[in-house]
Scaffold this motif. Sequence first.
Motif, PDB file in Angstrom:
ATOM      1  N   ARG A 211       0.860  -1.183   0.000  1.00 51.16           N
ATOM      2  CA  ARG A 211       0.000   0.000   0.000  1.00 51.16           C
ATOM      3  C   ARG A 211       0.893   1.228   0.000  1.00 51.16           C
ATOM      4  O   ARG A 211       2.100   1.134   0.237  1.00 51.16           O
ATOM      5  N   VAL A 212       0.291   2.383  -0.283  1.00 54.88           N
ATOM      6  CA  VAL A 212       0.985   3.670  -0.177  1.00 54.88           C
ATOM      7  C   VAL A 212       0.069   4.593   0.606  1.00 54.88           C
ATOM      8  O   VAL A 212      -1.049   4.896   0.171  1.00 54.88           O
ATOM      9  N   ASP A 213       0.516   5.034   1.772  1.00 53.49           N
ATOM     10  CA  ASP A 213      -0.308   5.925   2.587  1.00 53.49           C
ATOM     11  C   ASP A 213      -0.161   7.378   2.158  1.00 53.49           C
ATOM     12  O   ASP A 213      -1.151   8.107   2.051  1.00 53.49           O
ATOM     13  N   VAL A 214       1.066   7.801   1.922  1.00 50.68           N
ATOM     14  CA  VAL A 214       1.331   9.195   1.538  1.00 50.68           C
ATOM     15  C   VAL A 214       2.291   9.195   0.347  1.00 50.68           C
ATOM     16  O   VAL A 214       3.355   8.580   0.405  1.00 50.68           O
ATOM     17  N   LEU A 215       1.898   9.893  -0.705  1.00 52.80           N
ATOM     18  CA  LEU A 215       2.739  10.075  -1.889  1.00 52.80           C
ATOM     19  C   LEU A 215       3.068  11.555  -2.021  1.00 52.80           C
ATOM     20  O   LEU A 215       2.174  12.387  -2.145  1.00 52.80           O
ATOM     21  N   LYS A 216       4.348  11.883  -1.984  1.00 48.16           N
ATOM     22  CA  LYS A 216       4.806  13.261  -2.194  1.00 48.16           C
ATOM     23  C   LYS A 216       5.558  13.315  -3.515  1.00 48.16           C
ATOM     24  O   LYS A 216       6.441  12.482  -3.774  1.00 48.16           O
ATOM     25  N   VAL A 217       5.193  14.267  -4.378  1.00 49.44           N
ATOM     26  CA  VAL A 217       5.808  14.370  -5.692  1.00 49.44           C
ATOM     27  C   VAL A 217       6.277  15.805  -5.924  1.00 49.44           C
ATOM     28  O   VAL A 217       5.474  16.737  -5.938  1.00 49.44           O
ATOM     29  N   THR A 233      -3.471   2.903 -13.569  1.00 46.04           N
ATOM     30  CA  THR A 233      -3.116   1.499 -13.782  1.00 46.04           C
ATOM     31  C   THR A 233      -3.162   0.672 -12.495  1.00 46.04           C
ATOM     32  O   THR A 233      -3.350  -0.546 -12.559  1.00 46.04           O
ATOM     33  N   ALA A 234      -2.996   1.302 -11.345  1.00 38.72           N
ATOM     34  CA  ALA A 234      -2.981   0.570 -10.079  1.00 38.72           C
ATOM     35  C   ALA A 234      -4.394   0.246  -9.624  1.00 38.72           C
ATOM     36  O   ALA A 234      -5.349   0.988  -9.911  1.00 38.72           O
ATOM     37  N   GLU A 235      -4.549  -0.859  -8.906  1.00 38.82           N
ATOM     38  CA  GLU A 235      -5.837  -1.166  -8.296  1.00 38.82           C
ATOM     39  C   GLU A 235      -6.141  -0.129  -7.226  1.00 38.82           C
ATOM     40  O   GLU A 235      -5.237   0.436  -6.605  1.00 38.82           O
ATOM     41  N   ARG A 236      -7.424   0.115  -7.015  1.00 38.78           N
ATOM     42  CA  ARG A 236      -7.823   1.224  -6.149  1.00 38.78           C
ATOM     43  C   ARG A 236      -7.251   1.092  -4.735  1.00 38.78           C
ATOM     44  O   ARG A 236      -6.930   2.096  -4.096  1.00 38.78           O
ATOM     45  N   HIS A 237      -7.086  -0.139  -4.233  1.00 35.10           N
ATOM     46  CA  HIS A 237      -6.571  -0.290  -2.872  1.00 35.10           C
ATOM     47  C   HIS A 237      -5.118   0.177  -2.766  1.00 35.10           C
ATOM     48  O   HIS A 237      -4.609   0.380  -1.659  1.00 35.10           O
ATOM     49  N   MET A 238      -4.444   0.363  -3.926  1.00 39.58           N
ATOM     50  CA  MET A 238      -3.076   0.859  -3.923  1.00 39.58           C
ATOM     51  C   MET A 238      -3.003   2.380  -4.042  1.00 39.58           C
ATOM     52  O   MET A 238      -1.912   2.958  -3.938  1.00 39.58           O
ATOM     53  N   TRP A 239      -4.130   3.025  -4.285  1.00 34.84           N
ATOM     54  CA  TRP A 239      -4.100   4.481  -4.375  1.00 34.84           C
ATOM     55  C   TRP A 239      -3.692   5.070  -3.029  1.00 34.84           C
ATOM     56  O   TRP A 239      -4.190   4.636  -1.969  1.00 34.84           O
ATOM     57  N   PRO A 240      -2.801   6.050  -3.018  1.00 42.77           N
ATOM     58  CA  PRO A 240      -2.414   6.663  -1.742  1.00 42.77           C
ATOM     59  C   PRO A 240      -3.580   7.416  -1.116  1.00 42.77           C
ATOM     60  O   PRO A 240      -4.390   8.033  -1.811  1.00 42.77           O
ATOM     61  N   ARG A 241      -3.638   7.346   0.196  1.00 39.14           N
ATOM     62  CA  ARG A 241      -4.672   8.103   0.908  1.00 39.14           C
ATOM     63  C   ARG A 241      -4.443   9.605   0.760  1.00 39.14           C
ATOM     64  O   ARG A 241      -5.386  10.393   0.668  1.00 39.14           O
ATOM     65  N   THR A 276       0.338  21.460  -2.698  1.00 40.07           N
ATOM     66  CA  THR A 276      -1.037  21.212  -2.308  1.00 40.07           C
ATOM     67  C   THR A 276      -1.159  19.767  -1.844  1.00 40.07           C
ATOM     68  O   THR A 276      -0.622  18.853  -2.476  1.00 40.07           O
ATOM     69  N   VAL A 277      -1.885  19.563  -0.742  1.00 37.60           N
ATOM     70  CA  VAL A 277      -2.140  18.235  -0.216  1.00 37.60           C
ATOM     71  C   VAL A 277      -3.568  17.824  -0.580  1.00 37.60           C
ATOM     72  O   VAL A 277      -4.518  18.572  -0.334  1.00 37.60           O
ATOM     73  N   PHE A 278      -3.698  16.632  -1.173  1.00 41.45           N
ATOM     74  CA  PHE A 278      -4.993  16.064  -1.533  1.00 41.45           C
ATOM     75  C   PHE A 278      -5.230  14.816  -0.716  1.00 41.45           C
ATOM     76  O   PHE A 278      -4.324  13.981  -0.554  1.00 41.45           O
ATOM     77  N   GLU A 279      -6.455  14.654  -0.209  1.00 43.15           N
ATOM     78  CA  GLU A 279      -6.824  13.492   0.578  1.00 43.15           C
ATOM     79  C   GLU A 279      -7.943  12.742  -0.123  1.00 43.15           C
ATOM     80  O   GLU A 279      -8.908  13.364  -0.610  1.00 43.15           O
ATOM     81  N   LEU A 280      -7.826  11.416  -0.191  1.00 40.11           N
ATOM     82  CA  LEU A 280      -8.832  10.605  -0.842  1.00 40.11           C
ATOM     83  C   LEU A 280     -10.062  10.466   0.043  1.00 40.11           C
ATOM     84  O   LEU A 280      -9.947  10.103   1.225  1.00 40.11           O
ATOM     85  N   ALA A 281     -11.213  10.802  -0.524  1.00 41.33           N
ATOM     86  CA  ALA A 281     -12.459  10.721   0.244  1.00 41.33           C
ATOM     87  C   ALA A 281     -12.734   9.277   0.631  1.00 41.33           C
ATOM     88  O   ALA A 281     -12.464   8.346  -0.135  1.00 41.33           O
ATOM     89  N   ALA A 282     -13.281   9.088   1.822  1.00 36.98           N
ATOM     90  CA  ALA A 282     -13.569   7.717   2.299  1.00 36.98           C
ATOM     91  C   ALA A 282     -14.642   7.064   1.444  1.00 36.98           C
ATOM     92  O   ALA A 282     -15.536   7.728   0.942  1.00 36.98           O
TER      93      ALA A 282
END
Length: 282
Positions: A211-217, A233-241, A276-282
């Motif tokens: 998993r990836v919890d935080v991705l900084k680019v 391309t990644a499955e949704r469970h791999m999307w960073p929070r 900018t910080v983006f958070e994935l909606a639950a």
Amino acid sequence: MSAHAALTDTVSPFGTYKAEGLVRAAWKLADRHDLSASLRKRIRSLAAWAFSGPYDTEADGLKFRIYPGQNYDDRKILAKGRLPERAEHKLLHPYLKAGSVFLDVGANIGSYSLFAASRGACVLAVEANPDTAAKLGFNLRANGLESEIQVAEVAVGDAEGSLQLWSEPSNCGFATLVPELTTGEWAGNWSPRDVPVRPLADLVREAGLSRVDVLKVDVEGFEDRVVLPFLRTAERHMWPRVVMLETNCRPHWAEDCTKVLEDLGYRAAGGTEDNTVFELAA
């Protein structure tokens, strides 16, 4: 040590190079924003000639071997006596804890990676510039965090291959894969070098991350070509929070990354002048 003799030293033990009072005073003066930009530039040029580095110093409890004549972050650490991205670290702090997975694309000398690892996170640091990656590796070892931080010495793009990485000797942390950024406002003594490019999904898989919890680019105008291929391309469970994007080079994106993130369910959760910080909606 003058700029003429400055060498990258990743072998001598931390503490070999002391930053004495005159060194710190010169770089503090070069960082004074009550002076005009042109005067600061002249002072910075003189300081880089006389006090390019390396120097060993600590900032916010972390150890760094810095080269202030060659890197903006190094100059800030020496001038301020603290990490340069304090506001960004404050934004990320709630998301980083023991066991978190932090992916740092554009790791530079490691100020984000070391901060995350000091919070107990497992880190994958990606740095395309070989010289900067060597400095990053030294800083990890100096802090005893090499087992918590994996390093991938590649650039990230939408397909495997190679690209030209442009760098400028006064700020190696501002290396870019976007040649248009080397003109106009950021014109300087830029030079290119070929670097390998890998998709982010490949690096995540090879690092064994589940998993990836935080991705900084932070890759100087190439952020969209790092993030969007991964999310598509990644499955949704791999999307960073959480995704932190550098947005000050947004005009050079090939695709509006912020709009796509919002369409995919991310929301802006905070920001600074540059990020900018983006958070994935639950």
